[in-house]
Design a protein around this motif. Sequence first.
Motif, mmCIF file in Angstrom:
data_model
loop_
_atom_site.group_PDB
_atom_site.id
_atom_site.type_symbol
_atom_site.label_atom_id
_atom_site.label_comp_id
_atom_site.label_asym_id
_atom_site.label_seq_id
_atom_site.Cartn_x
_atom_site.Cartn_y
_atom_site.Cartn_z
ATOM 1 N N GLU A 5 0.845 -1.190 0.000
ATOM 2 C CA GLU A 5 0.000 0.000 0.000
ATOM 3 C C GLU A 5 0.885 1.246 0.000
ATOM 4 O O GLU A 5 1.730 1.423 0.879
ATOM 5 N N VAL A 6 0.664 2.106 -0.987
ATOM 6 C CA VAL A 6 1.489 3.289 -1.184
ATOM 7 C C VAL A 6 1.022 4.404 -0.245
ATOM 8 O O VAL A 6 -0.134 4.819 -0.288
ATOM 9 N N GLY A 7 1.935 4.872 0.582
ATOM 10 C CA GLY A 7 1.628 5.934 1.540
ATOM 11 C C GLY A 7 2.202 7.278 1.125
ATOM 12 O O GLY A 7 3.230 7.352 0.443
ATOM 13 N N ARG A 8 1.550 8.314 1.572
ATOM 14 C CA ARG A 8 1.954 9.684 1.256
ATOM 15 C C ARG A 8 3.373 9.979 1.741
ATOM 16 O O ARG A 8 4.201 10.509 0.996
ATOM 17 N N GLU A 9 3.660 9.636 2.970
ATOM 18 C CA GLU A 9 4.988 9.954 3.512
ATOM 19 C C GLU A 9 6.081 9.105 2.874
ATOM 20 O O GLU A 9 7.224 9.546 2.754
ATOM 21 N N LYS A 10 5.741 7.896 2.469
ATOM 22 C CA LYS A 10 6.731 7.041 1.790
ATOM 23 C C LYS A 10 7.117 7.668 0.449
ATOM 24 O O LYS A 10 8.291 7.642 0.056
ATOM 25 N N ILE A 11 6.125 8.235 -0.260
ATOM 26 C CA ILE A 11 6.429 8.916 -1.527
ATOM 27 C C ILE A 11 7.354 10.099 -1.268
ATOM 28 O O ILE A 11 8.354 10.280 -1.964
ATOM 29 N N VAL A 39 15.968 10.099 -3.595
ATOM 30 C CA VAL A 39 16.488 10.089 -4.971
ATOM 31 C C VAL A 39 16.672 11.507 -5.511
ATOM 32 O O VAL A 39 16.976 11.692 -6.682
ATOM 33 N N GLN A 40 16.470 12.494 -4.632
ATOM 34 C CA GLN A 40 16.658 13.905 -4.959
ATOM 35 C C GLN A 40 15.815 14.339 -6.158
ATOM 36 O O GLN A 40 16.287 15.036 -7.051
ATOM 37 N N ASP A 41 14.554 13.899 -6.154
ATOM 38 C CA ASP A 41 13.619 14.293 -7.202
ATOM 39 C C ASP A 41 12.802 15.480 -6.692
ATOM 40 O O ASP A 41 11.975 15.339 -5.795
ATOM 41 N N PRO A 42 13.024 16.660 -7.245
ATOM 42 C CA PRO A 42 12.396 17.865 -6.711
ATOM 43 C C PRO A 42 10.975 18.142 -7.223
ATOM 44 O O PRO A 42 10.387 19.154 -6.849
ATOM 45 N N HIS A 43 10.419 17.266 -8.038
ATOM 46 C CA HIS A 43 9.112 17.573 -8.621
ATOM 47 C C HIS A 43 8.084 17.828 -7.518
ATOM 48 O O HIS A 43 7.946 17.025 -6.591
ATOM 49 N N PRO A 44 7.353 18.922 -7.594
ATOM 50 C CA PRO A 44 6.401 19.267 -6.528
ATOM 51 C C PRO A 44 5.254 18.266 -6.363
ATOM 52 O O PRO A 44 4.696 18.157 -5.265
#
Length: 158
Positions: A30-36, A43-48
Amino acid sequence: MTTTRAERTVRAQRTAGLVGHHYRVSDFYEVGREKIREFARSVQDPHPAHRSEAAAAGLGYDGLIAPLTFGSLVAMVAQQHLFDEIVTGYDPSEVLHTDQRLRFHRPIEVGDRLICDVVLDSFRQAAGSDILVTKTIMLDQHEAPVQTMWTTLVAYGR
């Protein structure tokens, strides 16, 4: 752990016979908000859209969407089951992840319950090593495809 040539041959024959073997991991992720958010930071992905519900909503999503490589977390668990339960006899210290190919069907979203089907897609030997390709088909809770991944692993014989 050192294996004999005879043991490696038996393992290779057994593994070659498993090409095409398909299994479904028995539990979902189950995908969680905080895990994302945590993964995006790591991974240093800055996409908002990985951090802000408002930014994700601006793109038409109900909640955060995961970075493209987030599915690798789920696939690693699924592939571990493959080596623990089906394709046995390989020492993890002798296995090298050499290639990854991904097909994205749709973004992973908060609340997704991801299920993995795993297939041993191919097997061959080269230069004394076993080369295995796994195919992981990630589905959501409605059985709709989310990602398909092919992972190439090289198991070095000692």
